[in-house]
Design a protein around this motif. Structure first.
Motif, PDB file in Angstrom:
ATOM      1  N   ASN A 198       0.846  -1.186   0.000  1.00 47.79           N
ATOM      2  CA  ASN A 198       0.000   0.000   0.000  1.00 47.79           C
ATOM      3  C   ASN A 198       0.882   1.236   0.000  1.00 47.79           C
ATOM      4  O   ASN A 198       1.941   1.255   0.624  1.00 47.79           O
ATOM      5  N   PHE A 199       0.460   2.277  -0.679  1.00 50.44           N
ATOM      6  CA  PHE A 199       1.220   3.516  -0.724  1.00 50.44           C
ATOM      7  C   PHE A 199       0.664   4.577   0.224  1.00 50.44           C
ATOM      8  O   PHE A 199       1.249   5.640   0.381  1.00 50.44           O
ATOM      9  N   THR A 200      -0.470   4.288   0.849  1.00 48.07           N
ATOM     10  CA  THR A 200      -1.024   5.164   1.875  1.00 48.07           C
ATOM     11  C   THR A 200      -0.209   5.012   3.152  1.00 48.07           C
ATOM     12  O   THR A 200       0.249   3.907   3.480  1.00 48.07           O
ATOM     13  N   ASP A 201      -0.019   6.082   3.898  1.00 49.40           N
ATOM     14  CA  ASP A 201       0.737   6.059   5.144  1.00 49.40           C
ATOM     15  C   ASP A 201      -0.137   5.455   6.248  1.00 49.40           C
ATOM     16  O   ASP A 201      -1.054   6.105   6.744  1.00 49.40           O
ATOM     17  N   THR A 204      -0.335   7.429   9.661  1.00 51.64           N
ATOM     18  CA  THR A 204      -1.139   8.659   9.764  1.00 51.64           C
ATOM     19  C   THR A 204      -2.483   8.528   9.078  1.00 51.64           C
ATOM     20  O   THR A 204      -3.383   9.348   9.313  1.00 51.64           O
ATOM     21  N   GLY A 205      -2.628   7.542   8.213  1.00 51.88           N
ATOM     22  CA  GLY A 205      -3.854   7.390   7.444  1.00 51.88           C
ATOM     23  C   GLY A 205      -3.916   8.273   6.222  1.00 51.88           C
ATOM     24  O   GLY A 205      -4.919   8.257   5.496  1.00 51.88           O
ATOM     25  N   GLU A 206      -2.868   9.034   5.932  1.00 53.74           N
ATOM     26  CA  GLU A 206      -2.888   9.981   4.821  1.00 53.74           C
ATOM     27  C   GLU A 206      -2.591   9.281   3.494  1.00 53.74           C
ATOM     28  O   GLU A 206      -1.663   8.490   3.384  1.00 53.74           O
ATOM     29  N   PHE A 207      -3.404   9.610   2.472  1.00 51.73           N
ATOM     30  CA  PHE A 207      -3.118   9.127   1.134  1.00 51.73           C
ATOM     31  C   PHE A 207      -1.798   9.710   0.647  1.00 51.73           C
ATOM     32  O   PHE A 207      -1.418  10.821   1.017  1.00 51.73           O
ATOM     33  N   PHE A 208      -1.102   8.972  -0.207  1.00 57.41           N
ATOM     34  CA  PHE A 208       0.160   9.435  -0.792  1.00 57.41           C
ATOM     35  C   PHE A 208      -0.136  10.605  -1.726  1.00 57.41           C
ATOM     36  O   PHE A 208      -0.787  10.446  -2.757  1.00 57.41           O
ATOM     37  N   LYS A 232     -11.803   8.560   6.252  1.00 54.13           N
ATOM     38  CA  LYS A 232     -10.988   9.733   6.533  1.00 54.13           C
ATOM     39  C   LYS A 232      -9.636   9.277   7.092  1.00 54.13           C
ATOM     40  O   LYS A 232      -9.479   8.127   7.506  1.00 54.13           O
ATOM     41  N   ASP A 233      -8.669  10.183   7.126  1.00 53.20           N
ATOM     42  CA  ASP A 233      -7.316   9.838   7.563  1.00 53.20           C
ATOM     43  C   ASP A 233      -7.307   9.159   8.926  1.00 53.20           C
ATOM     44  O   ASP A 233      -6.672   8.106   9.108  1.00 53.20           O
ATOM     45  N   GLU A 234      -7.987   9.735   9.890  1.00 56.92           N
ATOM     46  CA  GLU A 234      -7.962   9.187  11.243  1.00 56.92           C
ATOM     47  C   GLU A 234      -8.615   7.811  11.297  1.00 56.92           C
ATOM     48  O   GLU A 234      -8.183   6.930  12.043  1.00 56.92           O
ATOM     49  N   GLU A 235      -9.646   7.610  10.497  1.00 58.66           N
ATOM     50  CA  GLU A 235     -10.281   6.293  10.443  1.00 58.66           C
ATOM     51  C   GLU A 235      -9.289   5.247   9.934  1.00 58.66           C
ATOM     52  O   GLU A 235      -9.223   4.129  10.462  1.00 58.66           O
ATOM     53  N   VAL A 438      -0.477  -3.831   7.331  1.00 62.33           N
ATOM     54  CA  VAL A 438      -1.416  -3.652   6.222  1.00 62.33           C
ATOM     55  C   VAL A 438      -0.941  -4.300   4.919  1.00 62.33           C
ATOM     56  O   VAL A 438      -1.731  -4.904   4.200  1.00 62.33           O
ATOM     57  N   SER A 439       0.338  -4.234   4.588  1.00 55.31           N
ATOM     58  CA  SER A 439       0.820  -4.742   3.305  1.00 55.31           C
ATOM     59  C   SER A 439       1.232  -6.204   3.359  1.00 55.31           C
ATOM     60  O   SER A 439       2.108  -6.646   2.602  1.00 55.31           O
ATOM     61  N   HIS A 440       0.621  -6.974   4.254  1.00 49.70           N
ATOM     62  CA  HIS A 440       0.864  -8.406   4.372  1.00 49.70           C
ATOM     63  C   HIS A 440      -0.432  -9.105   4.774  1.00 49.70           C
ATOM     64  O   HIS A 440      -1.345  -8.486   5.309  1.00 49.70           O
TER      65      HIS A 440
END
Length: 479
Positions: A198-201, A204-208, A232-235, A438-440
């Motif tokens: 995944n490329f989202t952080d 922090t939940g922030e999209f790249f 949303k980011d926090e979710e 998340v990426s596994h």
């Protein structure tokens, strides 16, 4: 930006523990994978240290064997995926983080990500470079750039401060034993580079750069059935640390899971003294001893106490009182001080019918590792909270009876590592783990899967059903 493509560079994602030309000519059913050797003379792939052929690897130097193993892993992927665009992998062996007790085996990931390119299946969505090139039908990478960057630990097992005694096994025959199978690690990391990331952080939940990745369209929080792309980011941040709360909502993985995964192992507690501890409990099963099955092993649960603080480690032969307590029963012991197989042998010699190991941290349950053909009793691991609950239930036991009945078996209605609707769960530990979260896949998939956060022993050098779920996920995102 819907009318033109855009790209950004993306750092490689690490596989944390405790992760020349290959292929045939380009054709409709194959792909060429080019390994770009990034090592200087006399190091990494060019290390001239003499080596004896091992497990089908005929290289005569350490560097040559590393390159042959890499080619072997790349060949497996080249036979699996299709693309009109050759994939370039910039690869090197170099010192990575490690100490005497653990190490980073390797890392890999997409060098660049792209969105809104010609024939992109989803708009405003990041795709890794190799996949974007396949979908676009042309090379999307910046001229001179690789699609994947991969690094592997050159010091592993070769120095006293880097997991001594556990070097990479360079054979191609899956006979790694207590060593770490390099081919399995290579297959794992190449999958990350192809898009199993995944490329989202997640921290922090922030999209790249404000844009979701293709991964976010398939990642679903089990508690509300909400996809990450719609959060949303926090979710998203909270979802990544929910603990067994994320699933993959892709059709290919869903269908393949029923063919690959086994029934979920479980500990069933009953009896007049069970109290609140009664019912089903998730467990991590053992790589040693007999596998758990529908014919459960059942007996009274008895705690072992051989330490001054009231815990039981079972690292030395049992006292007569402890031997009498566990004989014909299932023993509850604490984690620590010696290998799990040592505990199992000692309990087996004392006449126990099975072993339950209580975790000493708040981490989710994970398998019991180790190998010993002499162990003939089943063994499982439970989390710390369950263990404490069971100890409370057994507080008023006699010397040979607790009134708490334990059954070690499987749940025939649930597949290991899946949620209540049989979607495969993703790794979402209670504490964020950079490069792993998340990426596994979840650590409780059975049989063990290539794309769990740690490399398990005994993995097949395969990425497709009926052994493995790696390729079905890549198919879900577009491969």
């Amino acid at each position: 930006m819907s009318n033109k493509h855009r790209f950004l560079r993306q750092a490689a994602a690490a596989l944390a523990l405790a992760c020349c030309t290959v292929g045939a000519a380009v054709a409709a059913t194959t792909i060429t994978i080019t390994i770009v050797n990034g090592n200087a003379p006399n190091v990494g792939f060019n290390d001239p240290t003499p080596a004896q052929p091992v497990g089908g690897n005929s290289g005569r130097t350490l560097g040559a064997q590393r390159l042959i193993a890499f080619q072997h892993a790349a060949d497996i992927w080249a036979r699996t995926i299709t693309s009109p665009v050759p994939v370039r992998v910039a690869a090197s062996f170099e010192p990575l983080a490690c100490n005497a007790g653990g190490a980073v085996l390797g890392s890999a990931g997409a060098v660049e990500v792209f969105s809104d390119f010609p024939r992109a299946p989803k708009a405003d969505t990041w795709y890794p470079g190799a996949l974007a090139s396949k979908l676009a039908g042309k090379d999307m990478a910046t001229p001179g750039e690789a699609h994947i960057r991969a690094r592997f630990n050159s010091r592993l097992g070769l120095f006293p401060d880097c997991l001594p005694g556990s070097p990479f096994y360079l054979g191609l025959d899956r006979q790694a034993g207590e060593q770490i199978d390099l081919v399995a690690v290579l297959l794992h990391e190449l999958a990350h580079g192809l898009g199993f990331q995944n490329f989202t952080d997640e921290g922090t939940g922030e999209f790249f750069y404000g844009t979701p990745s293709i991964w976010d369209h398939f990642l679903v929080d089990i508690r509300n059935n909400k996809a990450w792309v719609n959060m949303k980011d926090e979710e998203r941040r909270l979802s990544a640390i929910g603990g067994a709360t994320l699933s993959w909502n892709g059709e290919r993985v869903y269908k393949a899971a029923a063919r690959i995964l086994s029934p979920e192992p479980q500990l069933l507690i009953s009896g007049m003294a069970a109290g609140r501890a009664g019912g089903k409990h998730p467990v991590g099963d053992a790589s040693f001893g007999p596998p758990l099955g529908q014919n459960a092993v059942t007996g009274e649960l008895m705690p072992l106490i051989d330490q001054a603080n009231g815990s039981g480690l079972a690292c030395t032969p049992l006292s007569p009182a402890n031997a009498m307590a566990v004989r014909g029963n299932i023993a509850l012991v604490d984690r620590g001080a010696c290998p799990f197989v040592t505990k199992a042998r000692i309990l087996q010699n004392a006449g126990a019918r099975g072993m339950v190991v209580m975790e000493n941290t708040g981490d989710p349950v994970s398998p019991l590792g180790g190998s010993d053909p002499a162990v003939r009793i089943p063994a499982v691991r439970i989390d710390k909270a369950t263990g404490e609950q069971l100890k409370t239930a057994m507080y008023r036991r006699s010397r040979t009876s607790s009134g708490v009945i334990a059954s070690l078996g499987v749940d025939p209605d649930k597949l290991a590592g899946t949620d209540w609707v049989r979607r495969v769960r993703m790794y979402s530990p209670e504490e964020y783990s950079p490069g792993s979260s998340v990426s596994h896949y979840s650590v409780d998939t059975r049989p063990n899967q290539l794309m769990e956060p740690s490399i398990n022993p005994g993995l097949a050098h395969d990425v497709i059903p009926p052994h493995d779920l790696t390729f079905p996920l890549l198919q879900d995102i577009g491969w």
